[in-house]
Design a protein around this motif. Structure first.
Motif, PDB file in Angstrom:
ATOM      1  N   ASP A 133      -4.931  -3.966  -8.675  1.00  0.00           N
ATOM      2  CA  ASP A 133      -4.943  -5.404  -8.380  1.00  0.00           C
ATOM      3  C   ASP A 133      -4.086  -5.739  -7.164  1.00  0.00           C
ATOM      4  O   ASP A 133      -4.172  -6.854  -6.626  1.00  0.00           O
ATOM      5  N   TYR A 134      -3.259  -4.785  -6.725  1.00  0.00           N
ATOM      6  CA  TYR A 134      -2.295  -5.058  -5.663  1.00  0.00           C
ATOM      7  C   TYR A 134      -2.454  -4.164  -4.437  1.00  0.00           C
ATOM      8  O   TYR A 134      -2.043  -4.545  -3.347  1.00  0.00           O
ATOM      9  N   PHE A 173       4.222   0.348  -2.223  1.00  0.00           N
ATOM     10  CA  PHE A 173       4.140   0.601  -3.659  1.00  0.00           C
ATOM     11  C   PHE A 173       5.255  -0.139  -4.395  1.00  0.00           C
ATOM     12  O   PHE A 173       5.022  -0.744  -5.448  1.00  0.00           O
ATOM     13  N   LEU A 174       6.467  -0.101  -3.849  1.00  0.00           N
ATOM     14  CA  LEU A 174       7.569  -0.809  -4.491  1.00  0.00           C
ATOM     15  C   LEU A 174       7.328  -2.316  -4.513  1.00  0.00           C
ATOM     16  O   LEU A 174       7.628  -2.997  -5.499  1.00  0.00           O
ATOM     17  N   MET A 175       6.774  -2.860  -3.420  1.00  0.00           N
ATOM     18  CA  MET A 175       6.444  -4.282  -3.402  1.00  0.00           C
ATOM     19  C   MET A 175       5.427  -4.612  -4.495  1.00  0.00           C
ATOM     20  O   MET A 175       5.579  -5.592  -5.237  1.00  0.00           O
ATOM     21  N   ALA A 176       4.374  -3.795  -4.581  1.00  0.00           N
ATOM     22  CA  ALA A 176       3.334  -4.036  -5.577  1.00  0.00           C
ATOM     23  C   ALA A 176       3.885  -3.891  -6.993  1.00  0.00           C
ATOM     24  O   ALA A 176       3.543  -4.671  -7.897  1.00  0.00           O
ATOM     25  N   LEU A 177       4.753  -2.903  -7.178  1.00  0.00           N
ATOM     26  CA  LEU A 177       5.325  -2.666  -8.506  1.00  0.00           C
ATOM     27  C   LEU A 177       6.155  -3.856  -8.968  1.00  0.00           C
ATOM     28  O   LEU A 177       5.989  -4.354 -10.092  1.00  0.00           O
ATOM     29  N   ALA A 178       7.046  -4.330  -8.096  1.00  0.00           N
ATOM     30  CA  ALA A 178       7.887  -5.472  -8.459  1.00  0.00           C
ATOM     31  C   ALA A 178       7.041  -6.725  -8.650  1.00  0.00           C
ATOM     32  O   ALA A 178       7.251  -7.500  -9.596  1.00  0.00           O
ATOM     33  N   LYS A 215       0.625 -11.409  -1.062  1.00  0.00           N
ATOM     34  CA  LYS A 215       0.085 -10.658  -2.198  1.00  0.00           C
ATOM     35  C   LYS A 215      -1.374 -10.275  -1.970  1.00  0.00           C
ATOM     36  O   LYS A 215      -1.767  -9.130  -2.195  1.00  0.00           O
ATOM     37  N   ALA A 216      -2.174 -11.227  -1.511  1.00  0.00           N
ATOM     38  CA  ALA A 216      -3.597 -10.966  -1.297  1.00  0.00           C
ATOM     39  C   ALA A 216      -3.829 -10.037  -0.119  1.00  0.00           C
ATOM     40  O   ALA A 216      -4.656  -9.115  -0.189  1.00  0.00           O
TER      41      ALA A 216
END
Length: 462
Positions: A97-98, A110-115, A179-180
């Motif tokens: 989704d990210y 990856f860290l941005m998407a995870l948080a 985000k998008a």
């Protein structure tokens, strides 16, 4: 065909659609308890994952792997259901989704998407109850990029013109765009990766601080003994395209090996799903993720590892039950057609998704009930065609895997090629004490014949 028969086929077709079981009280009956069977209980991934979480003091990290379609997403949701029942607060994040699964992955995005996913999931579950602009990670990330003077025009455009500190509405707009765009725009993602390269340490600290704040807020609401679990699904979908698969696979290895320390978080239990090729490309990967390490979901063993490939009846019974929970196969195939069900189970190789796909194709082709043998054969051939064509070189290698039950890898230079066989389900992983390998039964005869012809042709050229 009568309206009642058409309605039966429609409902049966929908029930074999490939989607995870949510364990929400509405679809629990579709789950076949494979690991309640004494023949398979020792491999129960949920039992093993739960024990590492429960036996650890406040934090842990584990990897879960298996072939796409082997039931990882369903097992993660079963794990969530059990953890919920024991008082844990669980965030389930679908990383797809990210992040786009077709592009190389960098530790920063990856860290941005995870948080971001952790905050989104906790908010959706009402475990964080404040203003999303303050509780979620995306507005915080926009502020982080602003503070560290990382100027990305796509973000800056969402901020108030001339404002040294973005106002609330501008921050929300910019964070939604970030985000998008992180997922949908590869050029933006690449640009962001380059500009973040010199700020990885600061980003890692910011993400860790956000995770800790989230956990503390959950504990403040539910009690200090409450523990939080993050389940990260769909990482095995990150595999690239035909042109960049090797680069994407290398980026996943780099993330999980070189940056493994950044994927551990204080006060948080984490389970990451990872692609099955990592077991081949990176031996002993699990040692970086203690105490649980790497838990592999093997393909359901439908044949015994012997010269005659003897059918393993407990597995056939489980697959019969799997299809029975979705529809009346006797009405579809005929009341005396258990042998056909077992034939389809054997042809699936024990791969759950392929088992359901065979039945979906039969249902799609049905013009009367029960269906004819010709319809069953056409469905089998249609599924077989999905694996073809296979190059002569691949056929020879796959034939060696089928005969020797190991990966028959001659050199590490061909690891990515072997990973491709696993991704395509041409090669399957079983467990009978030790791991062993075979090729997909749908193409076994085709591969053997092609390999024989290819060897003869190449020998003649010598």
């Amino acid at each position: 065909m009568t309206p009642d028969e058409q309605d039966f086929l429609r409902r049966f077709f929908r029930s074999v659609a490939d989607r995870p079981i949510e364990f929400n009280g509405r679809d629990d009956q579709r789950y076949v308890r494979i690991y309640s069977d004494p023949n398979f209980e020792e491999h129960d991934p949920v039992k093993l994952l739960m024990r590492s979480i429960e036996y650890s003091t406040g934090q842990s990290v584990q990897l879960l792997s298996g072939f796409r379609g082997s039931g990882k997403s369903t097992e993660l949701r079963r794990l969530r259901s059990k953890l919920d029942g024991r008082g844990y607060k669980v965030a389930l994040v679908d990383i797809e989704d990210y992040l786009s699964p077709s592009q190389p992955i960098d530790v920063s995005d990856f860290l941005m998407a995870l948080a971001g996913g952790l905050g989104d999931s906790l908010l959706a579950a009402d475990h964080l109850t404040g203003d999303p602009a303050h509780e979620g990670y995306w507005p915080r990330l926009v502020n982080f990029l602003t503070r560290t003077n990382i100027e990305v025009p796509e973000i800056s455009a969402g901020l108030s013109a001339g404002a040294s500190t973005p106002d609330k509405s501008a921050s929300i707009g910019a964070s939604a765009g970030l985000k998008a765009t992180l997922k949908s725009d590869p050029s933006f993602r690449e640009k962001l990766q380059k500009r973040m390269a010199g700020h990885l340490g600061a980003l890692t600290r910011d993400v860790s601080a956000y995770v800790e704040e989230c956990v503390k807020k959950v504990k403040a609401r539910y009690g200090q003994d409450t523990e939080v679990v993050l389940l990260v699904d769909s990482m095995e979908h990150i595999r690239g395209t035909f042109t960049n698969a090797a680069a994407v696979q290398d980026s996943v290895i780099n993330l999980l090996v070189q940056h493994s320390d950044k994927l551990h978080f204080d006060y948080l239990h984490v389970v990451y799903t990872v692609p099955p090729y990592l077991k081949i490309l990176q031996p002993n990967l699990g040692s970086l993720y203690e105490p649980g390490g790497l838990q592999m979901i093997p393909t359901l063993k439908v044949r015994i590892k012997d010269e005659n490939r003897t059918p393993f009846q407990p597995a056939l019974d489980l697959l019969e039950k799997l299809i029975s929970e979705r529809g009346d196969w006797k009405r579809l195939l005929g009341p005396e057609s258990r042998a056909v069900v077992d034939e389809l189970s054997l042809l699936s190789g024990g791969h759950l998704r392929d088992h359901l796909r065979l039945f979906a194709e039969i249902i799609r082709r049905a013009d009367k009930l029960p269906v004819s043998r010709a319809v069953v054969d056409a469905a089998i051939q249609q599924n077989r065609n999905g694996f073809l064509p296979i190059s002569d070189e691949a056929a020879i290698w796959l034939d060696m895997i089928a005969n020797n039950h190991d990966v028959a890898l001659k050199s590490n230079e061909r690891l990515h090629e072997l990973a491709g066989y696993f991704e395509a389900h041409l090669a399957l992983n079983y467990r009978n004490g030790a791991d062993w390998y075979d090729i997909h039964p749908l193409v076994r005869d085709v591969v053997r014949q092609q390999a024989e012809v290819a060897r003869t042709r190449w020998a003649g050229k010598d």
